[in-house]
Design a protein around this motif. Structure first.
Motif, PDB file in Angstrom:
ATOM      1  N   VAL A  46     -42.807   8.004  11.780  1.00  0.00           N
ATOM      2  CA  VAL A  46     -43.903   8.933  12.031  1.00  0.00           C
ATOM      3  C   VAL A  46     -45.156   8.364  11.377  1.00  0.00           C
ATOM      4  O   VAL A  46     -45.122   8.005  10.209  1.00  0.00           O
ATOM      5  N   ASP A  73     -48.357   9.684  10.467  1.00  0.00           N
ATOM      6  CA  ASP A  73     -49.283  10.813  10.301  1.00  0.00           C
ATOM      7  C   ASP A  73     -49.277  11.192   8.824  1.00  0.00           C
ATOM      8  O   ASP A  73     -48.314  10.937   8.113  1.00  0.00           O
ATOM      9  N   ARG A  90     -49.807  17.288   7.063  1.00  0.00           N
ATOM     10  CA  ARG A  90     -49.549  18.079   8.268  1.00  0.00           C
ATOM     11  C   ARG A  90     -48.037  18.229   8.421  1.00  0.00           C
ATOM     12  O   ARG A  90     -47.274  17.437   7.867  1.00  0.00           O
ATOM     13  N   GLN A  91     -47.618  19.228   9.205  1.00  0.00           N
ATOM     14  CA  GLN A  91     -46.216  19.248   9.614  1.00  0.00           C
ATOM     15  C   GLN A  91     -46.017  18.102  10.581  1.00  0.00           C
ATOM     16  O   GLN A  91     -46.695  18.026  11.603  1.00  0.00           O
ATOM     17  N   VAL A  92     -45.091  17.213  10.278  1.00  0.00           N
ATOM     18  CA  VAL A  92     -44.942  16.007  11.101  1.00  0.00           C
ATOM     19  C   VAL A  92     -43.637  15.984  11.895  1.00  0.00           C
ATOM     20  O   VAL A  92     -43.434  15.087  12.716  1.00  0.00           O
ATOM     21  N   LEU A  93     -42.766  16.952  11.650  1.00  0.00           N
ATOM     22  CA  LEU A  93     -41.492  17.017  12.371  1.00  0.00           C
ATOM     23  C   LEU A  93     -41.236  18.465  12.768  1.00  0.00           C
ATOM     24  O   LEU A  93     -41.781  19.388  12.142  1.00  0.00           O
ATOM     25  N   PRO A  94     -40.414  18.684  13.794  1.00  0.00           N
ATOM     26  CA  PRO A  94     -40.189  20.058  14.258  1.00  0.00           C
ATOM     27  C   PRO A  94     -39.611  20.948  13.159  1.00  0.00           C
ATOM     28  O   PRO A  94     -38.968  20.478  12.225  1.00  0.00           O
ATOM     29  N   ALA A  95     -39.846  22.236  13.300  1.00  0.00           N
ATOM     30  CA  ALA A  95     -39.302  23.211  12.356  1.00  0.00           C
ATOM     31  C   ALA A  95     -37.780  23.117  12.325  1.00  0.00           C
ATOM     32  O   ALA A  95     -37.138  22.900  13.348  1.00  0.00           O
ATOM     33  N   ARG A 123     -40.971  24.245   6.076  1.00  0.00           N
ATOM     34  CA  ARG A 123     -40.841  24.560   7.499  1.00  0.00           C
ATOM     35  C   ARG A 123     -39.994  23.507   8.219  1.00  0.00           C
ATOM     36  O   ARG A 123     -39.225  23.831   9.128  1.00  0.00           O
ATOM     37  N   PRO A 159     -35.633  20.810  19.878  1.00  0.00           N
ATOM     38  CA  PRO A 159     -36.794  20.315  20.632  1.00  0.00           C
ATOM     39  C   PRO A 159     -36.364  19.545  21.871  1.00  0.00           C
ATOM     40  O   PRO A 159     -35.302  18.909  21.900  1.00  0.00           O
ATOM     41  N   THR A 171     -40.584  23.495  21.789  1.00  0.00           N
ATOM     42  CA  THR A 171     -41.075  22.407  20.936  1.00  0.00           C
ATOM     43  C   THR A 171     -40.725  21.082  21.600  1.00  0.00           C
ATOM     44  O   THR A 171     -39.627  20.918  22.128  1.00  0.00           O
ATOM     45  N   GLN A 198     -40.698  16.794  21.338  1.00  0.00           N
ATOM     46  CA  GLN A 198     -40.784  15.590  20.519  1.00  0.00           C
ATOM     47  C   GLN A 198     -40.942  14.402  21.476  1.00  0.00           C
ATOM     48  O   GLN A 198     -40.132  14.227  22.383  1.00  0.00           O
ATOM     49  N   PHE A 218     -50.554   5.276  16.576  1.00  0.00           N
ATOM     50  CA  PHE A 218     -50.719   6.440  15.691  1.00  0.00           C
ATOM     51  C   PHE A 218     -52.195   6.780  15.490  1.00  0.00           C
ATOM     52  O   PHE A 218     -52.556   7.943  15.367  1.00  0.00           O
ATOM     53  N   HIS A 222     -53.896  10.453  16.260  1.00  0.00           N
ATOM     54  CA  HIS A 222     -54.354  11.310  15.162  1.00  0.00           C
ATOM     55  C   HIS A 222     -55.821  11.173  14.812  1.00  0.00           C
ATOM     56  O   HIS A 222     -56.341  11.960  14.027  1.00  0.00           O
ATOM     57  N   TYR A 229     -44.449  16.850  18.496  1.00  0.00           N
ATOM     58  CA  TYR A 229     -44.263  15.918  17.390  1.00  0.00           C
ATOM     59  C   TYR A 229     -43.964  14.539  17.955  1.00  0.00           C
ATOM     60  O   TYR A 229     -43.289  14.404  18.970  1.00  0.00           O
ATOM     61  N   VAL A 230     -44.490  13.528  17.278  1.00  0.00           N
ATOM     62  CA  VAL A 230     -44.369  12.175  17.800  1.00  0.00           C
ATOM     63  C   VAL A 230     -43.668  11.279  16.793  1.00  0.00           C
ATOM     64  O   VAL A 230     -44.000  11.293  15.601  1.00  0.00           O
ATOM     65  N   THR A 231     -42.705  10.529  17.259  1.00  0.00           N
ATOM     66  CA  THR A 231     -42.115   9.474  16.434  1.00  0.00           C
ATOM     67  C   THR A 231     -42.093   8.182  17.237  1.00  0.00           C
ATOM     68  O   THR A 231     -42.281   8.187  18.454  1.00  0.00           O
TER      69      THR A 231
END
Lengths: 382, 382
Positions: A134, A136, A140-145, A201, B55, B88, B90, B105, B109, B130-132
């Motif tokens: 990732v 970022d 920030r929230q960078v991965l799903p909840a 989260r 997701p 959600t 990804q 990235f 962003h 969300y991005v990986t």
């Protein structure tokens, strides 16, 4: 590679770590810090809920090239598979956009090194482990909840989301006082809340977060300030010597401010103890302690007594995390001139080490934290 | 950025695409190809199973800097959210370790560009996406089993996992014959099986895979070979002119071989029609067709009649996907000399375009494929 971009990076105040494996090669101390988190990682791996229907996710926040955490993560995966041998694991390495992701992926997928050097790839001899990155900011929230089983962050969350202000006469908040210090404290408090809220989260209920944070311990010690010379004071003095010699403008000299704050244990614990905290019922502080990882270069010097060899280890280690701040301060200069000045900074540092080797050491002072996301039903199995 | 590493990349025969946004900026044609996949993406988004408990994953295999697929993916996410507004998503961008992930990235962003240039970030105005990134060859399984909802790959799977052999007198298999051609055919067949097997395993049951593959169409046309001058023949002629002028050694001249094969539709369909195929019951070919995306630079030339302007678009577009092969052929030379020779190659190409602008065009000839992973119970809801 990448300095040009890191200097103009718009997404964060935090400079990029030095690229292409340099970071891990010159961070033996930082690796020792991660080794010190191993008992917490194994405790987490022993207690997290395992659902075979989806992969378990290990997320490293501020991973740089990933190499320092490789061995500890292998042990963590080993523990998870001792509990459930068919579990699929996904490791997510998170860092800023300008991080050297190619160094990370090369390390993971290249042939194993033959002449030593890099640590063994996380993936060597491991099946059903998948890696993503990732790019970022962790502000920030960078991965799903509810997607992360074990979160991890070492020597990263002392970087603030912004630099509150310049510090008169110094590069780092450790030497600030009065209202200047208060601005850094306030920023660090707000940032710590933000970091924890996003991580809470991201964690699955019952998931764990392991954090090793640079801190000020109960004796007022912090990284590089446990002995005679203070690393941040030394960097500050050398930076100002460049200014006195006409290599820096007024503006450049003042622009070198670390967007960092080393929290005390009380400051670290505040969000977990306050009644009004948004984290209550979300994230629990299972355990916390401080510890010093002794400087490996100073320890080796006790044996070899070779000042140049000490400098060869110590100065690149300091450079790995400090250089970016000076690069940003010099952003209006041409790349070649910028590099010349920064080289000169660490050359002078090196000379100081060689002149009085017994005075120089880079001990790491960390708070080690084990945090747990509450189960949905409120029970706590640990 | 990164050429030094791409030349010594041990994990794959496939060269890295040109870095730092250059790829997307000079690939208007490649972007048009992705736009042509949009109906398939929307069909997939309309039919994939949606489980809110985890997701939905969109995976781009061979994504480069991700910018070319941004708009099409936004539309896909829009369609998924029309079906279920809280879903959600990804997005996983996969490419080789040496790909320029920082460009990807940064694009995601950074502040939106003000002066045009880069396309809008995938994440602009989208929440809960969300991005990986994955830095590994797509000749391996790169994501957990049954984790991908929609797989996607454009203009990527003609890259073979290895170069079977040098081709006498040419840089590309399109001009090979006899046993040389057969070796490329065999490699392409084995590679296609491997690619499909891994993707089938990664897809969730009921998930879709959309592929736009450079191909040889029913009229024998392929990329850059639809009009007067043949792009690959031109590149070959220019490369050999460098050899005749003493800029290349025998070995270097012969080493420039594209690890590529443009499959015919029959070759593409084989794994789905053979009784013995490992894909039977796993992956179904829902639809397939070929189409030509006309060269945007040649089309613009029809209006402006400015040969230099044509060359300014066409030559960088060719360079974006061809340069890496020549860089690797020159790997024993110093980086500066390597760059000089490759610059000269495209300078000569440019001169040819300016001399006879009407002869030069870069049409893309693709096979467009919609594939579906069988539901576990064998039903097919499409």
């Amino acid at each position: 590679m990448g300095y040009g971009q890191s200097v103009s990076d718009k997404t964060s105040a935090v400079p990029t770590m030095k690229a292409d494996g340099y970071y891990a090669l010159h961070t033996a101390g930082a690796r020792a810090v991660i080794e010190a988190t191993r008992p917490m990682l194994l405790k987490a791996a022993s207690h997290v809920p395992i659902a075979l229907s989806r992969p378990l996710v290990i997320a490293d926040y501020g991973a740089a090239d990933g190499q320092n955490s490789g061995d500890a993560f292998r042990a963590t995966i080993g523990c998870l598979r001792w509990r459930s041998q068919n579990v699929t694991v996904q490791v997510v390495y998170s860092d800023q956009p300008e991080n050297d992701y190619s160094a990370l992926f090369r390390w993971l997928h290249d042939e194993p090194p033959t002449g030593g050097g890099l640590p063994r790839s996380l993936l060597a001899d491991l099946d059903e482990v998948y890696v993503t990155a990732v790019g970022d900011t962790f502000y920030r929230q960078v991965l799903p909840a509810e997607s992360v089983t074990i979160g991890f962050s070492a020597t990263a969350m002392h970087w603030l989301s912004r630099t509150p202000r310049a510090i008169p006469g110094h590069i780092h908040a450790v030497s600030a006082g009065g209202s200047v210090l208060q601005e850094f404290r306030d920023q660090a408090r707000a940032d710590w809340d933000t970091l924890l809220r996003h991580r809470a989260r991201e964690l699955v209920p019952g998931g764990f977060l392991i954090v090793a944070n640079l801190c000020v311990d109960g004796h007022g010690r912090y990284v590089g300030n446990t002995g005679k010379a203070n690393v941040l004071d030394t960097l500050n003095n050398v930076w100002r010597s460049l200014y006195r010699d006409g290599l820096l403008s007024d503006q450049e000299c003042a622009a070198a401010t670390f967007p960092q704050y080393f929290r005390t244990m009380a400051e670290i614990q505040t969000p977990f103890s306050e009644r009004s905290s948004a984290l209550r019922g979300q994230l629990t502080l299972v355990s916390s302690s401080t510890n010093i990882v002794r400087c490996p270069y100073a320890a080796a010097f006790q044996r070899h007594r070779n000042a140049a060899l000490l400098a060869d280890g110590l100065v690149p280690a300091v450079r790995s995390w400090s250089e970016g701040v000076f690069m940003i301060a010099l952003k209006t200069k041409q790349p070649a001139e910028r590099a010349t000045i920064v080289d000169e900074l660490y050359r002078r540092y090196r000379n100081l080490v060689i002149a009085k080797p017994k005075n120089h050491r880079l001990d790491y002072v960390h708070a080690y934290l084990l945090l747990r996301r509450e189960e949905t039903d409120g029970s706590c199995a640990t």
